[in-house]
Design an enzyme around this catalytic site. Structure first.
Site, PDB file in Angstrom:
ATOM      1  N   ARG A 230       0.839  -1.149  -0.136  1.00 46.66           N
ATOM      2  CA  ARG A 230       0.102  -0.062  -0.029  1.00 46.66           C
ATOM      3  C   ARG A 230       0.838   1.313  -0.230  1.00 46.66           C
ATOM      4  O   ARG A 230       2.014   1.340   0.741  1.00 46.66           O
ATOM      5  CB  ARG A 230      -0.902   0.105   1.257  1.00 46.66           C
ATOM      6  CG  ARG A 230      -2.200  -0.890   1.363  1.00 46.66           C
ATOM      7  CD  ARG A 230      -3.206  -0.397   0.121  1.00 46.66           C
ATOM      8  NE  ARG A 230      -4.283  -1.382  -0.005  1.00 46.66           N
ATOM      9  CZ  ARG A 230      -4.577  -2.579  -0.911  1.00 46.66           C
ATOM     10  NH1 ARG A 230      -3.423  -2.763  -1.412  1.00 46.66           N
ATOM     11  NH2 ARG A 230      -5.420  -3.147  -0.752  1.00 46.66           N
ATOM     12  N   ASP A 254       4.412  -0.265  -7.403  1.00 41.79           N
ATOM     13  CA  ASP A 254       2.966  -0.437  -7.727  1.00 41.79           C
ATOM     14  C   ASP A 254       1.896   0.235  -7.040  1.00 41.79           C
ATOM     15  O   ASP A 254       0.967   0.194  -7.670  1.00 41.79           O
ATOM     16  CB  ASP A 254       2.603  -2.170  -7.499  1.00 41.79           C
ATOM     17  CG  ASP A 254       1.287  -2.629  -8.423  1.00 41.79           C
ATOM     18  OD1 ASP A 254       1.442  -2.460  -9.686  1.00 41.79           O
ATOM     19  OD2 ASP A 254       0.684  -3.178  -7.727  1.00 41.79           O
ATOM     20  N   GLU A 259      -2.620   7.681  -4.863  1.00 40.43           N
ATOM     21  CA  GLU A 259      -3.050   6.933  -5.981  1.00 40.43           C
ATOM     22  C   GLU A 259      -4.525   6.994  -6.368  1.00 40.43           C
ATOM     23  O   GLU A 259      -5.037   7.057  -7.510  1.00 40.43           O
ATOM     24  CB  GLU A 259      -2.526   5.501  -6.025  1.00 40.43           C
ATOM     25  CG  GLU A 259      -3.443   4.396  -4.963  1.00 40.43           C
ATOM     26  CD  GLU A 259      -3.024   3.087  -5.248  1.00 40.43           C
ATOM     27  OE1 GLU A 259      -1.922   2.705  -5.154  1.00 40.43           O
ATOM     28  OE2 GLU A 259      -3.740   2.212  -5.343  1.00 40.43           O
ATOM     29  N   HIS A 291      -0.907   0.014  -9.544  1.00 42.16           N
ATOM     30  CA  HIS A 291      -1.659  -1.030  -8.758  1.00 42.16           C
ATOM     31  C   HIS A 291      -2.259  -2.169  -9.575  1.00 42.16           C
ATOM     32  O   HIS A 291      -3.202  -2.722  -9.739  1.00 42.16           O
ATOM     33  CB  HIS A 291      -2.847  -0.379  -7.952  1.00 42.16           C
ATOM     34  CG  HIS A 291      -3.166  -1.169  -6.630  1.00 42.16           C
ATOM     35  ND1 HIS A 291      -3.262  -0.362  -5.428  1.00 42.16           N
ATOM     36  CD2 HIS A 291      -3.188  -2.345  -6.175  1.00 42.16           C
ATOM     37  CE1 HIS A 291      -3.751  -1.082  -4.724  1.00 42.16           C
ATOM     38  NE2 HIS A 291      -3.447  -2.362  -5.032  1.00 42.16           N
TER      39      HIS A 291
END
Ligand code: NAI
Length: 343
Positions: A230, A254, A259, A291
């Site tokens: 996260r 990622d 985000e 993500h």
């Protein structure tokens, strides 16, 4: 059963349509669930949400008032849901595991891409540039990998790293008993020893900004940071400074702490209003995927199947084994500690 699915993309629609039967009426909303869009849930029995939807106290109250009975998360992490506030109002289910391999393999894919400069080489050879200048990498073999969080994904990632002949050390707030994992007692010790650090713990009070200005000082010079967990586990501003200071050798991200308004959308041709992300992306040693780590055929099928089974178990009144239970303290282990569910 009427379900409103938020942040629904074509791949979600495909897998949910494949796995749902006539019992379900699913309306797919492209928009994310938040304070502004919660009105759309009126008339539905439940909402199905993903990692960047917001189910804070305000949204939960609005859902409750409109008669929504459950929030079905189609992901494992639940940091975006105020589970405590939902208690006695709305049931919350999640998908605890759908493919730890998807995330662990993506993490290694990012690491290899970064270390062996695959992204640079791909662009070069597409342009018939066969020069090797600037593409020197290093062996992963014998390097020390520090894994933070040794749950389902962390364990698979450790196996992958062992396959590469790496020396793996790990830190977990709740270390696995009787395992062959080489734990260090303090996170500091992992930060100081690791050539590469990979995060596989959930976002919670203890893991918020684990990588910050102070902890970066403890890192080895040239360390590679991998985050497929996260975004807010890393203070992005501090990471950027660490990269500019040449302390951090590379970062593979990622996830990103801001985000939610950016990832999963196409902003090519637009100006993104996030200077930190924009600056990070311009760095030659930063790799960003949006993500994407979970996004495999197998994971999408498992997510749809488990989410639908969660809802059916709830509807049948049997109690859903993947319900998040605030009352029990350890939110995910409700069933193990109590005879009955929260409410
Ligand atoms: P898990 O629940 O099986 O394992 C998490 C581990 O982290 C546990 O062993 C727990 O004891 C440990 N932990 C909890 N708090 C910690 C802390 N403060 N410091 C160190 N360790 C701590 O979870 P799983 O399935 O392995 O997933 C891990 C995380 O990966 C999820 O919470 C989610 O945030 C992220 N994830 C990311 C995806 C992506 O597409 N990028 C997809 C799926 C999950």
């Amino acid at each position: 059963m009427k379900l409103a699915m938020f942040d629904a993309k074509s791949y979600d629609i495909e897998s949910f349509e494949k796995h749902s039967d006539g019992d379900f009426q699913i309306k797919f909303f492209e928009t994310k669930l938040n304070e502004d869009t919660v009105k759309l849930a009126k008339g539905f029995d439940g909402v199905c949400i993903f990692v960047n939807d917001t189910a804070n106290a305000e949204v939960i109250d609005a859902l409750y008032e409109t008669g929504v009975k459950f929030i079905a998360l189609r992901c494992s992490g639940y940091n975006n849901v105020d589970v405590e506030h939902a208690y006695k109002k709305i049931h919350v289910f999640h998908v605890p595991a759908y493919s730890p391999y998807a995330v662990a393999e993506h993490t290694m894919a990012m690491l290899l891409t970064s270390v062996r400069r695959i992204h640079k080489a791909y662009n070069r050879t597409k342009d018939f540039n066969f020069s090797l200048n600037g593409l020197k990498g290093f062996d992963l073999h014998s390097k020390t990998m520090g894994v933070v969080g040794t749950g389902k994904i962390g364990k698979v990632f450790i196996d992958i790293c062992n396959g590469f002949g790496m020396k793996v050390i790990a830190y977990d707030k709740y270390p696995a008993a009787d395992s062959s994992i080489n734990y260090v007692e303090q996170l500091d010790s992992l930060l100081r020893q690791s050539d590469i650090i990979s995060f596989h713990c959930p976002l919670n009070e203890d893991s918020y900004h684990l990588i910050n200005k102070e902890s970066i000082e403890k890192l080895k010079k040239g360390v590679i940071i991998l985050n497929t967990s996260r975004g807010a586990i890393i203070d992005s501003e501090a990471l950027l400074e660490g990269i500019k200071d040449r302390k951090i050798g590379a970062a593979c991200l990622d996830v990103y702490e801001e985000e939610s308004d950016i990832f999963f959308n196409d902003y090519s041709g637009h100006i993104v209003n996030d200077d930190t992300l924009a600056r990070l992306i311009t760095m030659p040693n930063v790799l960003v995927t949006s993500h994407q780590a979970y996004l495999t055929e197998e994971a999408l099928n498992n997510i749809a199947e488990i989410t639908i089974n969660n809802i059916k178990a709830f509807e049948d009144g049997k109690g859903c084994e993947n319900e998040l239970c605030y009352k029990c303290g350890r939110i995910e282990n409700c069933k193990n500690q109590r005879d009955e569910k929260c409410f």
